[in-house]
Enzyme design. Structure first.
Site, PDB file in Angstrom:
ATOM      1  N   ASN A 186      -4.283   6.163  -1.135  1.00 21.84           N
ATOM      2  CA  ASN A 186      -3.781   6.450   0.215  1.00 21.84           C
ATOM      3  C   ASN A 186      -3.161   7.838   0.324  1.00 21.84           C
ATOM      4  OD1 ASN A 186      -4.647   4.208   1.609  1.00 21.84           O
ATOM      5  ND2 ASN A 186      -2.883   2.978   0.999  1.00 21.84           N
TER       6      ASN A 186
ATOM      7  N   GLU B 142      -5.179  -0.451  -8.056  1.00 21.70           N
ATOM      8  CA  GLU B 142      -4.219   0.539  -8.534  1.00 21.70           C
ATOM      9  C   GLU B 142      -3.056  -0.218  -9.182  1.00 21.70           C
ATOM     10  OE1 GLU B 142      -4.348   4.387  -5.686  1.00 21.70           O
ATOM     11  OE2 GLU B 142      -3.574   2.595  -4.707  1.00 21.70           O
TER      12      GLU B 142
ATOM     13  N   SER C 171       0.828  -1.206   0.000  1.00 23.08           N
ATOM     14  CA  SER C 171       0.000   0.000   0.000  1.00 23.08           C
ATOM     15  C   SER C 171       0.860   1.253   0.000  1.00 23.08           C
ATOM     16  CB  SER C 171      -0.911   0.001   1.218  1.00 23.08           C
ATOM     17  OG  SER C 171      -0.138  -0.093   2.388  1.00 23.08           O
TER      18      SER C 171
ATOM     19  N   HIS D 145      -2.244  -2.867  -6.434  1.00 21.31           N
ATOM     20  CA  HIS D 145      -2.736  -2.605  -5.078  1.00 21.31           C
ATOM     21  C   HIS D 145      -4.242  -2.797  -5.020  1.00 21.31           C
ATOM     22  CE1 HIS D 145      -3.502   0.490  -1.674  1.00 21.31           C
ATOM     23  NE2 HIS D 145      -3.323  -0.719  -1.170  1.00 21.31           N
TER      24      HIS D 145
HETATM   25  N1  3HC Z   1     -16.828 -11.572   0.901  1.00 18.67           N
HETATM   26  C1  3HC Z   1     -18.105 -11.680   0.458  1.00 18.67           C
HETATM   27  N2  3HC Z   1     -19.115 -10.916   0.917  1.00 18.67           N
HETATM   28  C2  3HC Z   1     -18.827 -10.012   1.884  1.00 18.67           C
HETATM   29  C3  3HC Z   1     -17.520  -9.847   2.406  1.00 18.67           C
HETATM   30  C4  3HC Z   1     -16.490 -10.672   1.877  1.00 18.67           C
HETATM   31  N3  3HC Z   1     -15.205 -10.589   2.285  1.00 18.67           N
HETATM   32  N4  3HC Z   1     -17.553  -8.874   3.365  1.00 18.67           N
HETATM   33  C5  3HC Z   1     -18.827  -8.446   3.442  1.00 18.67           C
HETATM   34  N5  3HC Z   1     -19.601  -9.118   2.549  1.00 18.67           N
HETATM   35  C6  3HC Z   1     -21.027  -8.939   2.282  1.00 18.67           C
HETATM   36  C7  3HC Z   1     -21.871  -9.093   3.500  1.00 18.67           C
HETATM   37  O1  3HC Z   1     -22.243 -10.443   3.696  1.00 18.67           O
HETATM   38  C8  3HC Z   1     -23.088  -8.249   3.177  1.00 18.67           C
HETATM   39  O2  3HC Z   1     -24.013  -8.961   2.384  1.00 18.67           O
HETATM   40  P1  3HC Z   1     -25.580  -8.581   2.429  1.00 18.67           P
HETATM   41  O3  3HC Z   1     -25.693  -7.202   1.849  1.00 18.67           O
HETATM   42  O4  3HC Z   1     -26.235  -9.633   1.612  1.00 18.67           O
HETATM   43  O5  3HC Z   1     -25.941  -8.641   3.894  1.00 18.67           O
HETATM   44  C9  3HC Z   1     -22.507  -7.141   2.314  1.00 18.67           C
HETATM   45  O6  3HC Z   1     -21.225  -7.590   1.838  1.00 18.67           O
HETATM   46  C10 3HC Z   1     -22.357  -5.881   3.086  1.00 18.67           C
HETATM   47  O7  3HC Z   1     -21.614  -6.135   4.258  1.00 18.67           O
HETATM   48  P2  3HC Z   1     -22.030  -5.644   5.713  1.00 18.67           P
HETATM   49  O8  3HC Z   1     -23.515  -5.614   5.857  1.00 18.67           O
HETATM   50  O9  3HC Z   1     -21.230  -6.411   6.710  1.00 18.67           O
HETATM   51  O10 3HC Z   1     -21.502  -4.178   5.852  1.00 18.67           O
HETATM   52  P3  3HC Z   1     -21.575  -2.924   4.903  1.00 18.67           P
HETATM   53  O11 3HC Z   1     -22.878  -2.766   4.254  1.00 18.67           O
HETATM   54  O12 3HC Z   1     -21.026  -1.805   5.724  1.00 18.67           O
HETATM   55  O13 3HC Z   1     -20.518  -3.219   3.743  1.00 18.67           O
HETATM   56  C11 3HC Z   1     -18.255  -2.821   3.173  1.00 18.67           C
HETATM   57  C12 3HC Z   1     -19.232  -3.591   4.034  1.00 18.67           C
HETATM   58  C13 3HC Z   1     -18.323  -3.297   1.719  1.00 18.67           C
HETATM   59  C14 3HC Z   1     -16.881  -3.150   3.731  1.00 18.67           C
HETATM   60  C15 3HC Z   1     -18.592  -1.297   3.185  1.00 18.67           C
HETATM   61  O14 3HC Z   1     -18.798  -0.848   4.477  1.00 18.67           O
HETATM   62  C16 3HC Z   1     -17.493  -0.455   2.567  1.00 18.67           C
HETATM   63  O15 3HC Z   1     -17.400  -0.324   1.352  1.00 18.67           O
HETATM   64  N6  3HC Z   1     -16.674   0.162   3.430  1.00 18.67           N
HETATM   65  C17 3HC Z   1     -15.529   0.961   3.004  1.00 18.67           C
HETATM   66  C18 3HC Z   1     -14.374   0.032   2.727  1.00 18.67           C
HETATM   67  C19 3HC Z   1     -13.168   0.756   2.263  1.00 18.67           C
HETATM   68  O16 3HC Z   1     -13.124   1.972   2.165  1.00 18.67           O
HETATM   69  N7  3HC Z   1     -12.129  -0.040   1.974  1.00 18.67           N
HETATM   70  C20 3HC Z   1     -10.875   0.499   1.531  1.00 18.67           C
HETATM   71  C21 3HC Z   1      -9.986   0.642   2.697  1.00 18.67           C
HETATM   72  S1  3HC Z   1      -8.468   1.358   2.238  1.00 18.67           S
HETATM   73  C22 3HC Z   1      -7.545   0.068   1.702  1.00 18.67           C
HETATM   74  O17 3HC Z   1      -7.939  -1.066   1.669  1.00 18.67           O
HETATM   75  C23 3HC Z   1      -6.206   0.434   1.252  1.00 18.67           C
HETATM   76  C24 3HC Z   1      -5.137  -0.095   2.164  1.00 18.67           C
HETATM   77  O18 3HC Z   1      -3.926   0.131   1.546  1.00 18.67           O
HETATM   78  C25 3HC Z   1      -5.146   0.568   3.516  1.00 18.67           C
END
Ligand code: 3HC
Length: 294
Positions: free
Chosen positions: A190, A152, A119, A140
């Site tokens: 990031n 990315e 990252s 990424h």
């Molecule tokens: N595999 C399959 N399905 C999954 C899953 C996985 N790993 N994780 C969650 N799901 C499913 C859940 O079962 C749920 O299904 P449903 O709608 O049928 O109930 C659905 O996805 C939604 O999950 P949740 O209800 O638990 O929660 P949310 O509605 O909040 O969604 C999320 C979860 C997709 C993570 C959403 O909150 C999101 O997009 N959050 C932001 C994530 C983000 O910004 N990520 C980037 C971080 S930065 C990064 O990674 C860079 C690094 O370098 C730091």
């Protein structure tokens, strides 16, 4: 250049996700960990995610079985020998990554591409551990990999345009949307996300609002899926702190400097969801409560 067989080094949170989407997209995929324990934990994570898709009806039981059959778990780097692309997703430690790449460079066929999922570490610095500078880049992915659409693709000053095309094409075959960026700390996402998260911590310390109100403000006011503190706990406060330090070292700008509260939380082991406590307390995971920090 056509990618037929894929390798993923590391089956942690990111590695297991990358191996999963690769196998889901039809690629025979070798995935390697350093111990049986870590390998079975990673495969368990993949099974769980695939089960969510089958429960939702977005994947059949047959497709799930085929995906699992395309995965070849291993403890040996030598098993990557026939791969056209290997994506590295081991811990964020430059020396460890350089060792892995130096070893892979000797095992892989000449045409094969090497990519790092880092990252924030320098792709160029990893590249110099190999003799395939033209075929070395960053790929990424974002957490959770099976759901997040972005990859990315990071090119260095030495990456061959054909290798870039190969990586962009592979990302599209995974059903992702790739964006192309240059090897600068933080890449696109990031570089913009981390100062925002650090600023949220500063706004909290300066008394702009409570953790819950700042989260609700950004969630409802900007339509973000998560507010900054929920996202910090999700990504990991330790991980964000580590990335911020790398960005600060590269750009020497105050906005990338991690605030003292964050450093204290890392010292205290409050990493967020993974340790059960961060800006929120996850003792009851379905009902997180704000953690008293000031
Ligand atoms: N595999 C399959 N399905 C999954 C899953 C996985 N790993 N994780 C969650 N799901 C499913 C859940 O079962 C749920 O299904 P449903 O709608 O049928 O109930 C659905 O996805 C939604 O999950 P949740 O209800 O638990 O929660 P949310 O509605 O909040 O969604 C999320 C979860 C997709 C993570 C959403 O909150 C999101 O997009 N959050 C932001 C994530 C983000 O910004 N990520 C980037 C971080 S930065 C990064 O990674 C860079 C690094 O370098 C730091």
């Amino acid at each position: 250049m056509e990618i037929r067989k894929v390798g993923v080094v590391g089956c942690g949170l990111m590695g297991s996700g990358i191996a999963q989407v690769s196998a889901m997209s039809g690629f025979p995929t070798v995935v390697r960990e350093v111990s049986d324990e870590l390998l079975s934990a990673g495969l368990g994570r993949i099974e769980k995610s695939l089960a969510k898709f089958t429960e939702k009806g977005t994947m059949t039981a047959d497709q799930k079985a085929q995906t699992l059959a395309r995965l070849k778990p291993t403890l040996k780097l030598e098993d990557f020998a026939g791969c056209d692309l290997v994506v590295e997703a081991v811990i964020e430690n430059l020396e460890r990554k350089r060792e892995v790449f130096a070893a892979l460079d000797k095992i892989l066929a000449q045409h094969a591409l090497l990519a790092s999922n880092t990252s924030s570490l320098s792709i160029t610095e990893m590249m110099t551990a190999t003799r395939r500078r033209e075929r070395f880049l960053g790929m990424h992915f974002f957490n959770p990999v099976p759901l997040m659409k972005l990859v990315e693709v990071v090119k260095t000053v030495a990456t061959d345009p054909a290798a870039v095309e190969g990586a962009l094409d592979f990302a599209k075959k995974l059903g992702k949307t790739p964006v192309l960026t240059n090897d600068r700390a933080g890449f696109i996402v990031n570089r913009l996300l981390v100062p925002y998260l650090l600023d949220a911590v500063r706004a909290f310390e300066e008394g702009f609002g409570t953790i819950e109100d700042i989260d609700a403000g950004m969630k409802l006011g900007c339509n973000h899926p998560m507010g900054p503190f929920t996202l910090l706990d999700f990504v990991g406060i330790d991980t964000t702190y580590y990335i911020a330090e790398i960005l600060f070292a590269e750009y020497r700008e105050k906005r990338f400097a991690p605030p003292p509260l964050m450093k204290r939380m890392v010292m205290a082991g409050m990493y967020g969801r993974k340790t059960g406590k961060g800006f929120y307390d996850y003792s009851d995971p379905k009902n997180p409560k704000v953690n008293q920090l000031l």
